[in-house]
Design an enzyme around this catalytic site. Structure first.
Site, PDB file in Angstrom:
ATOM      1  N   CYS A   1      -3.227  -0.927   9.850  1.00  0.00           N
ATOM      2  CA  CYS A   1      -2.478  -0.432   8.698  1.00  0.00           C
ATOM      3  C   CYS A   1      -2.305   1.079   8.854  1.00  0.00           C
ATOM      4  CB  CYS A   1      -3.277  -0.743   7.436  1.00  0.00           C
ATOM      5  SG  CYS A   1      -2.632   0.065   5.977  1.00  0.00           S
TER       6      CYS A   1
ATOM      7  N   TYR B   1       0.834  -1.211   0.000  1.00  0.00           N
ATOM      8  CA  TYR B   1       0.000   0.000   0.000  1.00  0.00           C
ATOM      9  C   TYR B   1       0.871   1.263   0.000  1.00  0.00           C
ATOM     10  CZ  TYR B   1      -4.278  -2.530   1.547  1.00  0.00           C
ATOM     11  OH  TYR B   1      -5.375  -3.335   1.656  1.00  0.00           O
TER      12      TYR B   1
ATOM     13  N   CYS C   1       4.703   1.533  10.720  1.00  0.00           N
ATOM     14  CA  CYS C   1       4.132   0.630   9.710  1.00  0.00           C
ATOM     15  C   CYS C   1       4.055  -0.708  10.408  1.00  0.00           C
ATOM     16  CB  CYS C   1       5.041   0.539   8.483  1.00  0.00           C
ATOM     17  SG  CYS C   1       4.603  -0.838   7.384  1.00  0.00           S
TER      18      CYS C   1
HETATM   19  N1  DGL Z   1       1.554  -2.419   7.031  1.00  0.00           N
HETATM   20  C1  DGL Z   1       0.918  -1.319   6.418  1.00  0.00           C
HETATM   21  C2  DGL Z   1       1.172  -0.039   7.177  1.00  0.00           C
HETATM   22  O1  DGL Z   1       1.165  -0.078   8.391  1.00  0.00           O
HETATM   23  C3  DGL Z   1       1.015  -1.258   4.897  1.00  0.00           C
HETATM   24  C4  DGL Z   1       2.385  -1.438   4.333  1.00  0.00           C
HETATM   25  C5  DGL Z   1       2.397  -1.539   2.818  1.00  0.00           C
HETATM   26  O2  DGL Z   1       1.659  -2.366   2.278  1.00  0.00           O
HETATM   27  O3  DGL Z   1       3.154  -0.786   2.187  1.00  0.00           O
HETATM   28  O4  DGL Z   1       1.332   1.020   6.621  1.00  0.00           O
END
Ligand code: DGL
Length: 270
Positions: free
Chosen positions: A75, A44, A185
Site C-alpha cells: 500500500c 485509504y 498505487c
Molecule cells: N492501494 C493503496 C495504495 O497503494 C490504497 C488505495 C486506497 O485505498 O485509496 O495507495
C-alpha cells in the site's frame, strides 16, 4: 528472534495489494501468507495522517498477534504517510513499497518521471522525497487520481465515464513529457489494459516487480526464507468477503478465498 517458518503478512485497503501479492507468490511459493484486505476502511487515499496511523497500527497489531515474521506494506498510501511513525515499534521485518522501490528508479537513466498515486500519497510527496535521497537531479511530476481506486474495486473500468476520467488524468500528466510513469498505487496496475489504449504500455512502471525482488533479497540475506516445499495462503477482509472474492478472481489466478476477519473470534480461537 525472527523465525523463518513464520508467515508473511501483507495488506492493503482492498484488492490493490494483490498486484504485489501476485508477484511475491509467483516468485516465492514456499511461504505461508496472510493477506489482509481492509475493505471496511477503503479507500485509504483520501484519509488524513492520524486516521491512517490508527488504521495501520491496528493492522500491524493484528499481524503482531498472529506472530508473523514480516509485514509487506502493499500500500503506497500508508508507506508514504505512516511508515516512519511505526517502523521501530515492531520486532518483525517491515517492507514498505515506496522506500523499497525508490532506489531502483534513482539508479535508472531517467530525468523526467511522472507519478500517479492517491491524494494522500501525492500530498506527502513521498516519491519525490525517497527518490531524491538517491538522485537529486531528476524532475518528478506528481498527479493524484482520486477516482481510480473505486474504478478498480467496482470493476467499472469499461464504463465510458470512467474511461474519460482515466484519459483526462493521463493527459494532464503527459503534458510534462515524462519518460516513464510510476503507478504509485497498488490498485493502478490493474488498469494497465485501459491506460495502454491511450499511450504505449511500456511508459508505465509497476513498482511491484522491483519491490518483490527487494523483499526476497532481504529475506534471503537474513536467512528468513521458509524451507518448506509449499506454503499456504490465508486471506482476511474487514468487510464484504463475497464481493472481494468475486472481484479478486479478475486479477489473480490462484485461490485466495477470503474470510471476514473478526478480531475477537480469531484471537479467542488460537
Ligand atoms: N492501494 C493503496 C495504495 O497503494 C490504497 C488505495 C486506497 O485505498 O485509496 O495507495
Amino acid at each position: 528472534m525472527i523465525e523463518k517458518n513464520k508467515s508473511i503478512g501483507i495488506y492493503d485497503s482492498g484488492l490493490g495489494g494483490l498486484s504485489v501479492f501476485k508477484e511475491l507468490f509467483n516468485k516465492l511459493k514456499n511461504e505461508n501468507y496472510i493477506y489482509f484486505g481492509d475493505t471496511k476502511n477503503l479507500p485509504y487515499g483520501d484519509k488524513k495522517e492520524d486516521e491512517l496511523l490508527k488504521i495501520a497500527t491496528n493492522i500491524f497489531n493484528i499481524f503482531e498477534r498472529m506472530n508473523v515474521k514480516a509485514v509487506v506494506m502493499a500500500c503506497n498510501t500508508t508507506s508514504a504517510v505512516v511508515y516512519d511513525k511505526i517502523k521501530d515499534r515492531y520486532n518483525f521485518k517491515i517492507y514498505p513499497i515506496i522506500q523499497n522501490f525508490a532506489k531502483y528508479i534513482a539508479s535508472q537513466n531517467y530525468d523526467r518521471i511522472g507519478v500517479f498515486a492517491t491524494h494522500s500519497t501525492i500530498k506527502s510527496h513521498a516519491y519525490i522525497k525517497y527518490i531524491k535521497l538517491y538522485k537529486n537531479d531528476i524532475n518528478i511530476f506528481e498527479h493524484a487520481c482520486p477516482n481510480w481506486v473505486k474504478i478498480v474495486e467496482e470493476n467499472s473500468f469499461n464504463d465510458e465515464i470512467n474511461q474519460n476520467l482515466i484519459k483526462k488524468d493521463l493527459e494532464e500528466l503527459l503534458k510534462f513529457k515524462p519518460q516513464k510513469i510510476i503507478l504509485g498505487c497498488t490498485h493502478y496496475p490493474f488498469l494497465l489494459d485501459n491506460l495502454s489504449k491511450y499511450v504505449q504500455r511500456d511508459i508505465f512502471i509497476d513498482p511491484a516487480k522491483c519491490f518483490v525482488n527487494e523483499i526476497i533479497n532481504d529475506l534471503t540475506k537474513c536467512d528468513l526464507i521458509n524451507e518448506q516445499e509449499k506454503g499456504e495462503i490465508t486471506c482476511y477482509v474487514s468487510s464484504s468477503p463475497k464481493s472481494f472474492s468475486k472481484n479478486s478472481k479478475i486479477f489473480v489466478d490462484f485461490d485466495i478465498t477470503p474470510k471476514l476477519f473478526n478480531e475477537q473470534e480469531y484471537f479467542v480461537k488460537i
